[in-house]
Design a protein around this motif. Structure first.
Motif, mmCIF file in Angstrom:
data_model
loop_
_atom_site.group_PDB
_atom_site.id
_atom_site.type_symbol
_atom_site.label_atom_id
_atom_site.label_comp_id
_atom_site.label_asym_id
_atom_site.label_seq_id
_atom_site.Cartn_x
_atom_site.Cartn_y
_atom_site.Cartn_z
ATOM 1 N N GLY A 56 0.816 -1.181 0.372
ATOM 2 C CA GLY A 56 -0.063 0.177 0.512
ATOM 3 C C GLY A 56 0.920 1.449 0.237
ATOM 4 O O GLY A 56 1.869 1.357 -0.023
ATOM 5 N N ASP A 110 -0.656 -6.741 -6.198
ATOM 6 C CA ASP A 110 -1.318 -5.864 -6.318
ATOM 7 C C ASP A 110 -0.635 -4.087 -5.524
ATOM 8 O O ASP A 110 -0.175 -4.638 -3.956
ATOM 9 C CB ASP A 110 -2.652 -5.983 -5.169
ATOM 10 C CG ASP A 110 -3.413 -6.887 -5.988
ATOM 11 O OD1 ASP A 110 -3.507 -6.435 -7.260
ATOM 12 O OD2 ASP A 110 -4.735 -7.669 -5.327
ATOM 13 N N ASN A 116 -1.572 -1.000 -4.228
ATOM 14 C CA ASN A 116 -3.048 -0.024 -3.134
ATOM 15 C C ASN A 116 -2.261 1.627 -3.397
ATOM 16 O O ASN A 116 -1.506 1.530 -2.418
ATOM 17 C CB ASN A 116 -3.824 -0.737 -3.084
ATOM 18 C CG ASN A 116 -4.130 -1.517 -3.065
ATOM 19 O OD1 ASN A 116 -5.360 -2.378 -4.578
ATOM 20 N ND2 ASN A 116 -4.870 -2.864 -2.323
ATOM 21 N N HIS A 172 -5.430 0.275 3.930
ATOM 22 C CA HIS A 172 -4.149 -0.449 3.218
ATOM 23 C C HIS A 172 -4.377 -1.933 4.057
ATOM 24 O O HIS A 172 -4.677 -3.112 3.018
ATOM 25 C CB HIS A 172 -3.319 0.440 3.046
ATOM 26 C CG HIS A 172 -2.872 1.362 1.761
ATOM 27 N ND1 HIS A 172 -3.424 1.411 0.941
ATOM 28 C CD2 HIS A 172 -2.642 2.870 2.085
ATOM 29 C CE1 HIS A 172 -3.639 1.757 -0.218
ATOM 30 N NE2 HIS A 172 -2.127 3.166 0.469
#
Lengths: 408, 342
Positions: free
Chosen positions: B157, B186, B188, B208
């Motif tokens: 995150g 991923d 974010n 997150h």
């Protein structure tokens, strides 16, 4: 004679409060190895020590005065408007949009930066647009209070947040300066054409004229004229009388046939309008574009909140708000100078400012109590309304089936 | 008696003269910063640079004054104007992208004063304005590569401020760094729309972690919130702008540190030579304006250290371009300028 003496006695607590604030602030300064006398000397110099310093004080005071006038109307109408910040932003968004659109329509591109250009139509329409949007935004809180009994303190605080997010959204979207669009954009509008800007203000004293080389602009004059007009409106017209009557006692006003709901909305409408003007004047007179760092104060400079203090300090009188706004403008500008010269932490400056505000506004309680005592003793004086007192005055007209429907 | 007085006065004038001359040799900088000088981020990096220059040049040759926590843009105008009008400073620094329009206006008015502002590549075409930026995408890429190797959940995150300047560059570089290792991870990214809203940044970090992130990063002065969240949840933290070692306890991994003194020393030399502006500076890993530093409490494996060295060397050599799209944009811009000149 007795009245004058009373007013003098009323003013004494303010001076004592100011003195106490300076004493407590001095302790903090000494704790940080700063000489308090030197510190306050720098503060004074920063506020009025030079032509530019005085101009900056007045520049800082201008939005505070606009908001303060609006807060005065709202509080006189018994409404607690904490939404000055959001209303300023709403007004600025509308005003800058009008200025950009009309600027593009009325001024050829090659004349966009012509020095000294001024277009009365663009400026007037922008100011009106800012006033109207701020008024609608403030009026919304008034409407919710009048017809759904939504606490206006909560609704205005919430509306502040909505306005900030709306500003961030628009400044990153349709209002974004086309020159910024691309990989690396700062959230700000395009710069206004010169003709859409409020002219700088200077006085015909000396050569060059006084304030000629400063940022002082005509927004100050507009604010001062409006302060006088609103004073006349509140104390010399039946409309103003109705607002004040509702602020004093909603139930009595209702029995007297005043449409209380309408007055509540109207006072918030005007309060929002003046805050909206503060926002648009900041854009037209000072920044020439709307720009944010993402926080509300990044644009407003917290004038939406400082205006409340100035209104209270000015005795909820629009004329009184003029010196009060100048005082707080000087306080804010002078404090910055103090920080720059002494190298003290910014948080200390905030604390010193806060102490002065707390002590001075607290002294208002003493004045209010004296004022009420005089009224109860039969003297011919109108007490300053205490907005919180309405909570002790029984149900609001929104809960009262007998609330009046007609004015006057 | 008269002779004694005359001699005394001459000595006094001589002393005053010497003092004045000494004062004239002092280079003075005034710097405006959006947050506190101990924010462990953007403002602190500039403050540290000014202190470093003072240590290098000596207090009798270099002085600086600051105004920090100036998040209100209009307050910035008051301070910058005051400094520019005073004539006491050879260089006035506006340390924040948001101050650009004010610098543009003041530089036109005070043409004999040198201004510097960042982080942005824009001198407004003025001869008395320097602009500066940091290639924070380079450190972002470095941190991204390491984060991709350290994540176990496959979710990382990032908490950013406004999508602008070095914050935006860092985020894009970080995302590309992660993707260069594993495109399935991923990343974010949340831009909270503010440089200073610590509670909002804290909420973003919490979100997150709720979404499975076991590595966090962020830029700007509001990262103290996300760092506290990372510490509380025992989640790894990568930082930027300044060292956040003292705050990140044992969860800090690596920090990108801005060494503004590298470019400021060059500006000072230029100004002494009479060049008041018109140039753009950029901190990079190559010119050592950007320095990557591991957290003192983080145990760096030999494998990770080798990887770190390799990434830095590849970025410096140009083998790795953290944001290829930006390079394409720059080349297009250069080409347009060349065509315009032709």
């Amino acid at each position: 004679m007795a009245g004058r003496l009373n007013r003098l006695v009323d003013f004494a607590p303010v001076l004592i409060a100011l003195l106490l604030a300076l004493v407590v602030s001095s302790v903090l300064l000494i704790a940080l190895n700063a000489n308090p006398f030197e510190a306050f000397d720098f503060m004074l110099k920063g506020a009025v020590g030079s032509e530019n310093a005085t101009a900056e004080t007045l520049v800082k005071a201008t939005p505070i005065l606009f908001v303060g006038i609006g807060i005065t109307i709202a509080f006189r109408g018994g409404m607690i408007n904490i939404g000055g910040e959001g209303q300023m932003i709403a007004g600025a968004l509308a005003g800058v949009t009008v200025a950009l659109v009309l600027g593009e329509a009325r001024v050829p591109a090659e004349m966009a930066k012509t020095p000294g250009a001024f277009d009365l139509i663009i400026v007037t329409c922008s100011l009106l647009g800012g006033f109207l949007m701020g008024a609608l935004y403030g009026g919304l809180a008034g409407f919710l209070k009048a017809y759904f009994d939504v606490n206006e303190i909560l609704s205005t605080i919430m509306l502040n947040q909505i306005a900030v997010q709306m500003m961030n959204f628009l400044l990153n979207g349709i209002l974004l300066d086309p020159a910024e669009a691309g990989f690396n954009n700062i959230p700000k509008t395009a710069r206004l054409v010169t003709a859409a800007q409020l002219p700088r203000l200077s006085l015909p004293i000396g050569d060059p004229w006084l304030f000629a080389r400063t940022r002082l602009h005509w927004g100050l004059i507009i604010a001062m004229v409006l302060a006088v007009i609103i004073y006349i409106f509140l104390w010399r017209t039946s409309w103003g009388y109705r607002i004040r009557a509702v602020g004093e006692n909603q139930r009595a006003s209702s029995y007297a046939g005043i449409n209380v709901k309408r007055q509540m909305m109207f006072s918030m409408f005007l309060a929002g309008g003046f805050a909206g003007l503060a926002g648009v004047v900041q854009v037209l007179g000072l920044q020439y574009r709307l720009q944010t760092d993402g926080s509300p104060a990044g644009f407003t400079g917290a004038a939406g909140f400082n205006g409340i203090v100035a209104a209270l300090f000015g005795g909820l009188n629009p004329i009184g708000a003029i010196p009060a706004a100048a005082f707080f403008g000087g306080l804010l500008v002078g404090a910055q100078k103090m920080q720059r010269e002494l190298g003290v932490p910014a948080s200390l400056i905030t604390a010193v400012n806060g102490l002065i505000v707390v002590f001075v506004v607290s002294s208002e309680i003493f004045i209010l109590q004296r004022s009420k005592r005089r009224v109860s003793e039969g003297e011919d004086e109108t007490p300053t309304p205490n907005p919180s007192s309405k909570m002790r005055e029984g149900p609001s007209p929104t809960e009262d089936e007998n609330s009046g429907e007609g004015d006057g | 008696m008269r002779k004694i007085l005359t001699i005394g006065l001459l000595v006094l004038f001589a002393l005053v003269g010497v003092t004045s001359l000494a004062q004239d040799d002092v280079f003075r900088i005034a710097a405006l910063m959006p947050s506190a000088t101990n924010d462990l981020a953007f403002s602190q990096s500039m403050y540290d640079a000014l202190v470093a220059i003072q240590e290098e040049l000596g207090e009798d040759a270099f002085e600086f004054t600051i105004q920090d926590s100036t998040y209100i843009v209009d307050d910035a105008a008051v301070a910058l104007r005051d400094w520019a009008a005073s004539g006491e400073f050879q260089l006035v620094i506006a340390h924040g992208s948001q101050y650009g329009p004010i610098v543009e206006e003041l530089a036109a008015e005070f043409t004999d004063v040198s201004f510097a502002w960042g982080t942005r590549q824009d001198t407004f075409g003025m001869d008395n304005v320097y602009s500066y930026a940091a290639a924070s995408d380079e450190g972002g890429y470095f941190n991204g590569v390491l984060a991709a190797h350290l994540t176990e959940t496959g979710v990382v995150g990032l908490v950013g401020p406004i999508e602008v300047g070095d914050g935006k560059l860092y985020a894009d570089g970080f995302a590309n760094g992660v993707a260069s290792v594993d495109e399935e991870i991923d990343v974010n990214i949340v831009f909270i729309g503010s440089f200073s809203d610590v509670p909002l940044a804290t909420e973003a970090a919490e979100t997150h972690i709720a979404n499975g992130a076991d590595v966090l990063t962020g830029t700007a002065q509001m990262v103290v919130g996300p760092i506290a969240v990372a510490v509380a949840n025992d989640v790894l933290w990568f930082g930027s702008d300044a060292s956040q070692d003292e705050l990140s306890e044992d969860i800090g991994v690596a920090f990108q540190i801005y060494k503004w003194d590298v470019l400021l020393l060059d500006m000072i030399a230029n100004i002494k030579d009479g060049v008041l502006g018109g140039e753009y500076y950029k901190l990079t890993l190559e010119n050592e304006g950007l320095v990557m530093e591991f957290d003192k409490d983080f145990e760096v494996s030999d494998e990770l250290m080798a990887l770190a060295d390799d990434v830095i060397a590849s970025i410096v050599s140009g083998e790795i371009v953290p944001i290829p799209e930006m390079m394409a944009d720059d080349k297009a811009e250069e080409k347009t300028e060349e065509e315009g000149e032709d």
